[in-house]
Structures are given as structure tokens and as C-alpha cells.
Scaffold this motif. Structure first.
Motif, PDB file in Angstrom:
ATOM      1  N   VAL A  74       0.869  -1.171   0.000  1.00  0.00           N
ATOM      2  CA  VAL A  74       0.000   0.000   0.000  1.00  0.00           C
ATOM      3  C   VAL A  74       0.904   1.219   0.000  1.00  0.00           C
ATOM      4  O   VAL A  74       1.764   1.368   0.866  1.00  0.00           O
ATOM      5  CB  VAL A  74      -0.922  -0.009   1.239  1.00  0.00           C
ATOM      6  CG1 VAL A  74      -1.775   1.231   1.279  1.00  0.00           C
ATOM      7  CG2 VAL A  74      -1.783  -1.249   1.234  1.00  0.00           C
ATOM      8  N   TYR A  80      -0.630  13.432  -3.618  1.00  0.00           N
ATOM      9  CA  TYR A  80      -1.423  13.396  -2.387  1.00  0.00           C
ATOM     10  C   TYR A  80      -1.736  14.795  -1.871  1.00  0.00           C
ATOM     11  O   TYR A  80      -2.813  15.047  -1.341  1.00  0.00           O
ATOM     12  CB  TYR A  80      -0.719  12.567  -1.306  1.00  0.00           C
ATOM     13  CG  TYR A  80       0.659  13.044  -0.925  1.00  0.00           C
ATOM     14  CD1 TYR A  80       0.836  13.949   0.109  1.00  0.00           C
ATOM     15  CD2 TYR A  80       1.788  12.592  -1.596  1.00  0.00           C
ATOM     16  CE1 TYR A  80       2.087  14.393   0.469  1.00  0.00           C
ATOM     17  CE2 TYR A  80       3.048  13.024  -1.246  1.00  0.00           C
ATOM     18  CZ  TYR A  80       3.200  13.926  -0.218  1.00  0.00           C
ATOM     19  OH  TYR A  80       4.443  14.370   0.130  1.00  0.00           O
ATOM     20  N   ASP A 121       1.649   6.974   8.522  1.00  0.00           N
ATOM     21  CA  ASP A 121       0.409   6.207   8.368  1.00  0.00           C
ATOM     22  C   ASP A 121      -0.713   6.717   9.258  1.00  0.00           C
ATOM     23  O   ASP A 121      -1.877   6.762   8.856  1.00  0.00           O
ATOM     24  CB  ASP A 121       0.661   4.721   8.649  1.00  0.00           C
ATOM     25  CG  ASP A 121       1.552   4.079   7.598  1.00  0.00           C
ATOM     26  OD1 ASP A 121       1.652   4.631   6.485  1.00  0.00           O
ATOM     27  OD2 ASP A 121       2.150   3.022   7.896  1.00  0.00           O
ATOM     28  N   LYS A 125      -4.365   8.236   7.848  1.00  0.00           N
ATOM     29  CA  LYS A 125      -5.684   7.732   8.263  1.00  0.00           C
ATOM     30  C   LYS A 125      -6.547   8.867   8.803  1.00  0.00           C
ATOM     31  O   LYS A 125      -7.740   8.943   8.548  1.00  0.00           O
ATOM     32  CB  LYS A 125      -5.538   6.642   9.329  1.00  0.00           C
ATOM     33  CG  LYS A 125      -4.840   5.406   8.846  1.00  0.00           C
ATOM     34  CD  LYS A 125      -5.656   4.688   7.801  1.00  0.00           C
ATOM     35  CE  LYS A 125      -4.927   3.445   7.346  1.00  0.00           C
ATOM     36  NZ  LYS A 125      -5.383   2.942   6.083  1.00  0.00           N
ATOM     37  N   GLU A 128      -7.662  11.027   5.830  1.00  0.00           N
ATOM     38  CA  GLU A 128      -8.661  10.299   5.033  1.00  0.00           C
ATOM     39  C   GLU A 128     -10.025  10.314   5.718  1.00  0.00           C
ATOM     40  O   GLU A 128     -11.055  10.530   5.073  1.00  0.00           O
ATOM     41  CB  GLU A 128      -8.221   8.844   4.818  1.00  0.00           C
ATOM     42  CG  GLU A 128      -7.099   8.664   3.830  1.00  0.00           C
ATOM     43  CD  GLU A 128      -6.655   7.221   3.680  1.00  0.00           C
ATOM     44  OE1 GLU A 128      -6.069   6.905   2.620  1.00  0.00           O
ATOM     45  OE2 GLU A 128      -6.880   6.405   4.605  1.00  0.00           O
ATOM     46  N   LYS A 129     -10.041  10.100   7.017  1.00  0.00           N
ATOM     47  CA  LYS A 129     -11.299  10.056   7.752  1.00  0.00           C
ATOM     48  C   LYS A 129     -11.959  11.435   7.801  1.00  0.00           C
ATOM     49  O   LYS A 129     -13.171  11.575   7.622  1.00  0.00           O
ATOM     50  CB  LYS A 129     -11.055   9.537   9.163  1.00  0.00           C
ATOM     51  CG  LYS A 129     -12.304   9.332   9.971  1.00  0.00           C
ATOM     52  CD  LYS A 129     -11.995   8.731  11.321  1.00  0.00           C
ATOM     53  CE  LYS A 129     -13.272   8.543  12.127  1.00  0.00           C
ATOM     54  NZ  LYS A 129     -12.987   8.008  13.462  1.00  0.00           N
ATOM     55  N   GLY A 132     -12.906  12.307   4.036  1.00  0.00           N
ATOM     56  CA  GLY A 132     -13.661  11.291   3.291  1.00  0.00           C
ATOM     57  C   GLY A 132     -13.022  10.963   1.949  1.00  0.00           C
ATOM     58  O   GLY A 132     -13.719  10.800   0.947  1.00  0.00           O
ATOM     59  N   ILE A 133     -11.695  10.888   1.926  1.00  0.00           N
ATOM     60  CA  ILE A 133     -10.962  10.585   0.690  1.00  0.00           C
ATOM     61  C   ILE A 133     -10.075   9.366   0.901  1.00  0.00           C
ATOM     62  O   ILE A 133      -9.924   8.888   2.025  1.00  0.00           O
ATOM     63  CB  ILE A 133     -10.088  11.791   0.240  1.00  0.00           C
ATOM     64  CG1 ILE A 133      -9.105  12.176   1.362  1.00  0.00           C
ATOM     65  CG2 ILE A 133     -10.952  12.954  -0.176  1.00  0.00           C
ATOM     66  CD1 ILE A 133      -8.113  13.236   0.967  1.00  0.00           C
ATOM     67  N   LYS A 134      -9.491   8.902  -0.173  1.00  0.00           N
ATOM     68  CA  LYS A 134      -8.567   7.768  -0.118  1.00  0.00           C
ATOM     69  C   LYS A 134      -7.214   8.254  -0.630  1.00  0.00           C
ATOM     70  O   LYS A 134      -7.091   8.696  -1.770  1.00  0.00           O
ATOM     71  CB  LYS A 134      -9.111   6.629  -0.997  1.00  0.00           C
ATOM     72  CG  LYS A 134      -8.428   5.330  -0.796  1.00  0.00           C
ATOM     73  CD  LYS A 134      -8.891   4.678   0.494  1.00  0.00           C
ATOM     74  CE  LYS A 134      -8.291   3.292   0.563  1.00  0.00           C
ATOM     75  NZ  LYS A 134      -7.979   2.865   1.890  1.00  0.00           N
ATOM     76  N   LEU A 135      -6.199   8.191   0.231  1.00  0.00           N
ATOM     77  CA  LEU A 135      -4.857   8.651  -0.140  1.00  0.00           C
ATOM     78  C   LEU A 135      -3.892   7.521  -0.469  1.00  0.00           C
ATOM     79  O   LEU A 135      -2.788   7.763  -0.928  1.00  0.00           O
ATOM     80  CB  LEU A 135      -4.254   9.487   1.000  1.00  0.00           C
ATOM     81  CG  LEU A 135      -4.952  10.814   1.303  1.00  0.00           C
ATOM     82  CD1 LEU A 135      -4.328  11.448   2.521  1.00  0.00           C
ATOM     83  CD2 LEU A 135      -4.866  11.733   0.108  1.00  0.00           C
ATOM     84  N   THR A 136      -4.292   6.279  -0.208  1.00  0.00           N
ATOM     85  CA  THR A 136      -3.412   5.146  -0.466  1.00  0.00           C
ATOM     86  C   THR A 136      -3.992   4.271  -1.554  1.00  0.00           C
ATOM     87  O   THR A 136      -5.195   4.266  -1.799  1.00  0.00           O
ATOM     88  CB  THR A 136      -3.224   4.309   0.811  1.00  0.00           C
ATOM     89  OG1 THR A 136      -4.489   3.896   1.298  1.00  0.00           O
ATOM     90  CG2 THR A 136      -2.478   5.085   1.877  1.00  0.00           C
ATOM     91  N   GLU A 137      -3.107   3.520  -2.208  1.00  0.00           N
ATOM     92  CA  GLU A 137      -3.521   2.575  -3.237  1.00  0.00           C
ATOM     93  C   GLU A 137      -2.645   1.340  -3.157  1.00  0.00           C
ATOM     94  O   GLU A 137      -1.486   1.412  -2.756  1.00  0.00           O
ATOM     95  CB  GLU A 137      -3.430   3.211  -4.627  1.00  0.00           C
ATOM     96  CG  GLU A 137      -2.032   3.643  -5.024  1.00  0.00           C
ATOM     97  CD  GLU A 137      -1.975   4.368  -6.346  1.00  0.00           C
ATOM     98  OE1 GLU A 137      -3.010   4.502  -6.997  1.00  0.00           O
ATOM     99  OE2 GLU A 137      -0.878   4.799  -6.719  1.00  0.00           O
TER     100      GLU A 137
END
Length: 163
Positions: A74, A80, A121, A125, A128-129, A132-137
Motif C-alpha cells: 500500500v 497526495y 500512516d 488515516k 482520510e477520515k 472522506g478521501i482515499k490517499l493510499t492505493e
């Protein structure tokens, strides 16, 4: 004849199985093993299927293993900082408000949005919370070990300095 266990010169040896090894031993050392009569370790006769099973197990053991196969890691998305900035602006917050809402320093978040600081990390988290987004792939490892019969495979020649 020589006893393979104690090394004494004896007129006659006996073939026995000792700790899974077949040895020609003197009568006094024969008590440490079991009689060998062309049978398997459990006393059953060795058949062609048993031999095939053993060969297949040996082949699987001897194969080289690719430690990177199937491993996905991940990782942080490329831009970002831009993703965070866009999500923050879409929520209608300036940097001060956002920093206060997640209990982080404004300077730290400014550096992260400028892609000058990679967040840990825990902070990822938290961001992101809050947004409401996603920063990891998930990224598949592109490293392969061994293999390759083509011309592009790695050889020792790649590491030797030629003059």
C-alpha cells in the motif's frame, strides 16, 4: 569389510536402517537399527507410486521461490497534496480550520499539501477520515527474481565491470 558405524574390520556386515539411513554394520552395531529388506521406512514395499510421490515432493522442495510473487504493498498516491487540498476546499475549510479539526499543526499540513512532507500512516488515516478521501492505493511489486529465458534477463554480466 568395514562397519560403517563403528569402523571395525569384520568378516561380515549386515544392512540395516539407522535413523533413516541405510548402513552396512557389524553384528554388534546392528542392534541400533532395523533390518533392511528393500522396504520403505514404515515397512511397506516401495512401489512406483511411492517413488513418484517422493520425486514430486523433492521437485517442489528444490524449486526456487519468488519472495516477491503476489506481494502487494500500500503506497501513497502520487499527488497526495493536491488531493488533500481539493477535498479540503470542497468541504469549505481553510488550512487553519482543517488543522484545528484534526488536531495537527498548520505548518505540517501546509508542507503535506505542497508535497514537501510525506505524512506517516497515522496522519494519513486521520486525513482520510476527516475529508472522506482515499490517499493510499495497492501497488503490485514489479520486481521479479530469476526466470526469463529472453535476452533481457539479468545475468552476472550485468554486475561485472568490463574494460
Amino acid at each position: 569389510m568395514i562397519c560403517e558405524m563403528c569402523g571395525k574390520e569384520v568378516p561380515m556386515t549386515k544392512t540395516v536402517i539407522v535413523e533413516g539411513s541405510r548402513l552396512n554394520v557389524c553384528p554388534s552395531c546392528a542392534r541400533f537399527g532395523e533390518d533392511y529388506r528393500g522396504s520403505g521406512s514404515n515397512g511397506a514395499p516401495v512401489t512406483q507410486t511411492v517413488i513418484q510421490d517422493r520425486l514430486q515432493k523433492r521437485e517442489r522442495r528444490m524449486q526456487s521461490k519468488d519472495i516477491y510473487a503476489g506481494s502487494a504493498s500500500v503506497e501513497l498516491v502520487d499527488d497526495y497534496g493536491g488531493v488533500i487540498r481539493e477535498a479540503r476546499v470542497a468541504k469549505g475549510m481553510d488550512l487553519d480550520q482543517f488543522a484545528a479539526s484534526i488536531l495537527e499543526k498548520k505548518g505540517t499540513l501546509a508542507k503535506i499539501e505542497a508535497n514537501n512532507l510525506i505524512p506517516d500512516d497515522k496522519l494519513i488515516k486521520k486525513i482520510e477520515k476527516a475529508l472522506g478521501i482515499k490517499l493510499t492505493e495497492a501497488v503490485q511489486s514489479g520486481v521479479t527474481v530469476g526466470g526469463g529465458n529472453g535476452r533481457n534477463s539479468m545475468t552476472l554480466g550485468n554486475f561485472i565491470k568490463k574494460e
